[in-house]
Write a protein that holds these residues in place. Structure first.
Motif, PDB file in Angstrom:
ATOM      1  N   HIS A  49       2.318  70.904 123.644  1.00  0.00           N
ATOM      2  CA  HIS A  49       2.346  70.272 122.347  1.00  0.00           C
ATOM      3  C   HIS A  49       1.606  68.818 122.523  1.00  0.00           C
ATOM      4  N   THR A  50       2.110  68.452 123.938  1.00  0.00           N
ATOM      5  CA  THR A  50       1.833  66.700 124.528  1.00  0.00           C
ATOM      6  C   THR A  50       0.278  66.356 123.817  1.00  0.00           C
ATOM      7  N   VAL A 207       9.162  74.691 124.911  1.00  0.00           N
ATOM      8  CA  VAL A 207      10.221  74.253 125.906  1.00  0.00           C
ATOM      9  C   VAL A 207      11.633  74.145 125.411  1.00  0.00           C
ATOM     10  N   ASP A 227      15.993  75.586 113.700  1.00  0.00           N
ATOM     11  CA  ASP A 227      14.866  75.734 113.604  1.00  0.00           C
ATOM     12  C   ASP A 227      14.091  75.453 112.063  1.00  0.00           C
ATOM     13  N   ARG A 232      10.791  81.234 114.451  1.00  0.00           N
ATOM     14  CA  ARG A 232      11.317  80.865 115.271  1.00  0.00           C
ATOM     15  C   ARG A 232      12.575  81.969 115.962  1.00  0.00           C
ATOM     16  N   VAL A 296      14.782  65.370 124.316  1.00  0.00           N
ATOM     17  CA  VAL A 296      13.180  65.704 125.399  1.00  0.00           C
ATOM     18  C   VAL A 296      12.008  66.025 124.537  1.00  0.00           C
ATOM     19  N   VAL A 298       8.659  64.478 123.042  1.00  0.00           N
ATOM     20  CA  VAL A 298       7.724  62.583 123.466  1.00  0.00           C
ATOM     21  C   VAL A 298       7.821  62.669 121.466  1.00  0.00           C
ATOM     22  N   THR A 321      15.274  62.859 129.198  1.00  0.00           N
ATOM     23  CA  THR A 321      14.439  63.079 129.830  1.00  0.00           C
ATOM     24  C   THR A 321      13.019  63.911 130.753  1.00  0.00           C
ATOM     25  N   PHE A 323      10.647  66.125 131.961  1.00  0.00           N
ATOM     26  CA  PHE A 323      10.074  67.251 133.194  1.00  0.00           C
ATOM     27  C   PHE A 323      11.404  67.810 133.929  1.00  0.00           C
TER      28      PHE A 323
HETATM   29  P1  NAD Z   1       6.462  73.387 119.788  1.00  0.00           P
HETATM   30  O1  NAD Z   1       5.795  72.197 119.137  1.00  0.00           O
HETATM   31  O2  NAD Z   1       6.147  74.798 120.362  1.00  0.00           O
HETATM   32  O3  NAD Z   1       8.108  73.320 119.343  1.00  0.00           O
HETATM   33  C1  NAD Z   1       8.450  72.350 118.737  1.00  0.00           C
HETATM   34  C2  NAD Z   1       9.230  73.315 117.604  1.00  0.00           C
HETATM   35  O4  NAD Z   1      10.207  72.616 116.718  1.00  0.00           O
HETATM   36  C3  NAD Z   1       8.809  74.023 116.303  1.00  0.00           C
HETATM   37  O5  NAD Z   1       9.285  75.194 116.451  1.00  0.00           O
HETATM   38  C4  NAD Z   1       9.262  73.700 115.142  1.00  0.00           C
HETATM   39  O6  NAD Z   1       9.526  74.300 114.017  1.00  0.00           O
HETATM   40  C5  NAD Z   1      10.518  73.280 115.953  1.00  0.00           C
HETATM   41  N1  NAD Z   1      10.403  71.732 114.486  1.00  0.00           N
HETATM   42  C6  NAD Z   1       9.565  70.328 113.644  1.00  0.00           C
HETATM   43  N2  NAD Z   1      10.415  70.114 113.468  1.00  0.00           N
HETATM   44  C7  NAD Z   1      12.228  69.902 113.292  1.00  0.00           C
HETATM   45  C8  NAD Z   1      12.956  69.590 113.174  1.00  0.00           C
HETATM   46  N3  NAD Z   1      12.974  68.669 112.002  1.00  0.00           N
HETATM   47  N4  NAD Z   1      15.007  70.189 113.273  1.00  0.00           N
HETATM   48  C9  NAD Z   1      14.673  71.707 113.552  1.00  0.00           C
HETATM   49  N5  NAD Z   1      13.209  72.105 114.474  1.00  0.00           N
HETATM   50  C10 NAD Z   1      11.918  71.617 114.318  1.00  0.00           C
HETATM   51  O7  NAD Z   1       6.289  72.029 120.858  1.00  0.00           O
HETATM   52  P2  NAD Z   1       6.868  72.544 122.490  1.00  0.00           P
HETATM   53  O8  NAD Z   1       5.048  72.621 123.256  1.00  0.00           O
HETATM   54  O9  NAD Z   1       8.003  73.789 122.597  1.00  0.00           O
HETATM   55  O10 NAD Z   1       7.137  70.873 122.943  1.00  0.00           O
HETATM   56  C11 NAD Z   1       8.921  70.644 122.333  1.00  0.00           C
HETATM   57  C12 NAD Z   1       8.808  68.956 122.462  1.00  0.00           C
HETATM   58  O11 NAD Z   1       8.543  68.566 124.194  1.00  0.00           O
HETATM   59  C13 NAD Z   1       6.941  68.096 122.077  1.00  0.00           C
HETATM   60  O12 NAD Z   1       7.532  66.783 121.554  1.00  0.00           O
HETATM   61  C14 NAD Z   1       6.787  67.962 123.314  1.00  0.00           C
HETATM   62  O13 NAD Z   1       5.411  66.553 123.044  1.00  0.00           O
HETATM   63  C15 NAD Z   1       7.890  67.454 124.520  1.00  0.00           C
HETATM   64  N6  NAD Z   1       7.323  67.330 125.762  1.00  0.00           N
HETATM   65  C16 NAD Z   1       8.447  66.892 126.162  1.00  0.00           C
HETATM   66  C17 NAD Z   1       8.217  66.958 127.480  1.00  0.00           C
HETATM   67  C18 NAD Z   1       9.307  65.781 128.611  1.00  0.00           C
HETATM   68  O14 NAD Z   1       8.859  65.429 129.492  1.00  0.00           O
HETATM   69  N7  NAD Z   1      10.027  64.789 128.045  1.00  0.00           N
HETATM   70  C19 NAD Z   1       7.588  67.572 128.550  1.00  0.00           C
HETATM   71  C20 NAD Z   1       6.942  68.961 127.457  1.00  0.00           C
HETATM   72  C21 NAD Z   1       7.258  68.367 126.356  1.00  0.00           C
END
Ligand code: NAD
Ligand code: ZN
Length: 380
Positions: A49-50, A207, A227, A232, A296, A298, A321, A323
């Motif tokens: 998603h990032t 994630v 969610d 999901r 976690v 972004v 965090t 990664f």
């Molecule tokens: P994804 O879009 O597949 O999953 C996100 C989920 O959150 C979806 O199922 C969505 O329906 C749900 N959602 C949306 N709004 C919500 C809310 N208000 N309450 C509860 N659930 C809700 O994304 P992903 O690939 O799993 O990534 C998740 C997040 O982690 C993204 O923000 C991504 O950028 C971030 N990320 C961070 C790092 C890090 O190192 N910190 C690394 C990778 C990804």
């Protein structure tokens, strides 16, 4: 030494020319790696998603034209001056955050926030000389988080590359290069639930499900998935999530719902959404006294976190965090071994596969919300 070492390589790359516009497969020139860099051939990449956030550039600074992509697996083609621990032919995973092994963070056991190579989403060039290694007819194309894996060849700082077991199937372990390790590590390394504890996971994408997998491995007895998308929930059962909450089903804040379900709050919560309200809820749903919440997702670039200070005084802890606190070079090879030893299941995260020529389909699958991880095969 490979026949291409030291030469410019022409290959296909998917270029994001403008925010939100489909990527265009172009022939790009990839310059040889400079000091402390490696050039790698990408065999598989996946969409996280990032990538989508920076492609849409709605809540992030726009930087175009750019080659996105950061979750991938491949083989080292050539190495630049000073690189001694990697050689052509090594199987590697590139990582968006690096490990120089010299700075105070790299020397500390507690941090993976390398001073030199920590994630920088606004930088589109190599740190060595402030230039891009990608160009089309002499016009530079920007890098993305030091990885730019939506290209058949890419140049990465050697500190952002984990050398892994050559027997590990790259079409599967490539997802450990970002999302899955992030979720898993957020639980195992940062939240650290004890056996029998109750864990809430906000966001059941790849994630969040990896965070749930971590909770399962740690022996949590209740894993509550939160969610907005009810589709999901079915999927999440495979990842050990045994209770579900859809905030849309209630007319009170989800943190209150969770506090009632658990008689005061969860022991640990992990936010994997990127939405500020979810972040606040994830913090406020942990039990006072010992609850720990880990962020976690972004966030939007203008987001502000707001919660009453009493929530902290009541002995709750908020952490974040990148990664999953793994040091990419030192720790990632062992996570790959967890898969090789069958402790960690990865196949269930892979829901789609497309050839590179159809990379835009991966963006469509993500938009339609059915996707966990879509593998993009670079030979197609
Ligand atoms: P994804 O879009 O597949 O999953 C996100 C989920 O959150 C979806 O199922 C969505 O329906 C749900 N959602 C949306 N709004 C919500 C809310 N208000 N309450 C509860 N659930 C809700 O994304 P992903 O690939 O799993 O990534 C998740 C997040 O982690 C993204 O923000 C991504 O950028 C971030 N990320 C961070 C790092 C890090 O190192 N910190 C690394 C990778 C990804
Ligand atoms: Zn460092």
């Amino acid at each position: 030494m490979s026949s291409t070492a030291g030469k410019v390589i022409k290959c296909r790359a998917a270029v994001a020319w403008e925010a939100g516009k489909p990527l265009v497969i172009e022939e790009v020139e990839v310059a040889p790696p400079q000091a402390m860099e490696v050039r790698m051939k990408i065999l598989y990449t996946a969409l996280c998603h990032t990538d989508v956030f920076f492609w849409e550039a709605k809540g992030q600074n726009p930087l175009f034209p750019r080659i996105l992509g950061h979750e991938a697996g491949g083989i080292v083609e050539s190495v630049g001056e000073g690189v001694t621990d990697l050689a052509p032919g090594d199987h590697v995973l590139p990582v968006f955050t690096g490990e120089c092994r010299e700075c105070a963070h790299c020397l500390s056991e507690e941090s993976n926030m390398c001073e030199l190579l920590r994630i920088n989403t606004d930088r589109g060039v190599m740190i060595n000389d402030g230039k891009s290694r990608f160009s089309i007819n002499g016009k530079p194309i920007y890098h993305f988080v030091g990885t730019s894996t939506f290209s058949e060849y890419t140049v990465v700082h050697s500190g952002c590359v984990a050398k892994i077991n050559p027997l590990a199937p790259l079409n599967i372990v490539c997802i450990l290069s970002c999302g899955i390790s992030t979720g898993l590590g957020a639980t195992l390394n940062v939240a650290k639930p004890t056996k029998g504890s109750t864990v809430a996971v906000f966001g059941l994408g790849a994630v969040g499900l990896a965070a749930a997998e971590g909770a399962r491995l740690a022996g949590a007895s209740r894993i509550i998935g939160v969610d907005l998308n009810p589709r999901r929930f079915h999927e999440a059962k495979k990842f050990g999530v045994n209770e579900f909450v859809n905030p849309k089903d209630y007319n009170k804040p989800v943190q209150e719902v969770i506090a009632e379900m658990t008689n005061g709050g969860v022991d640990r919560s992990i936010e994997c959404v990127g939405n500020i309200d979810a972040m606040v809820s994830a913090f406020e749903c942990v039990r006072d006294g010992w609850g720990v919440a880990v962020l976690v997702g972004v966030p939007h670039k203008d987001a502000m976190f707001k919660s009453h200070p009493v929530n902290f005084l009541n002995e709750r802890t908020l952490k974040g965090t990148f990664f999953g606190n793994y040091k990419p070079r030192s720790d990632l090879p062992a996570v790959v071994e967890m898969y090789m030893n069958k402790e960690l299941e990865l196949e269930k995260f892979i829901t789609h596969e497309v050839p590179f020529s159809e990379i835009n389909k991966a963006f469509d699958y993500m938009a339609s919300r059915g996707q966990l991880r879509c593998i993009i095969r670079m030979d197609g």
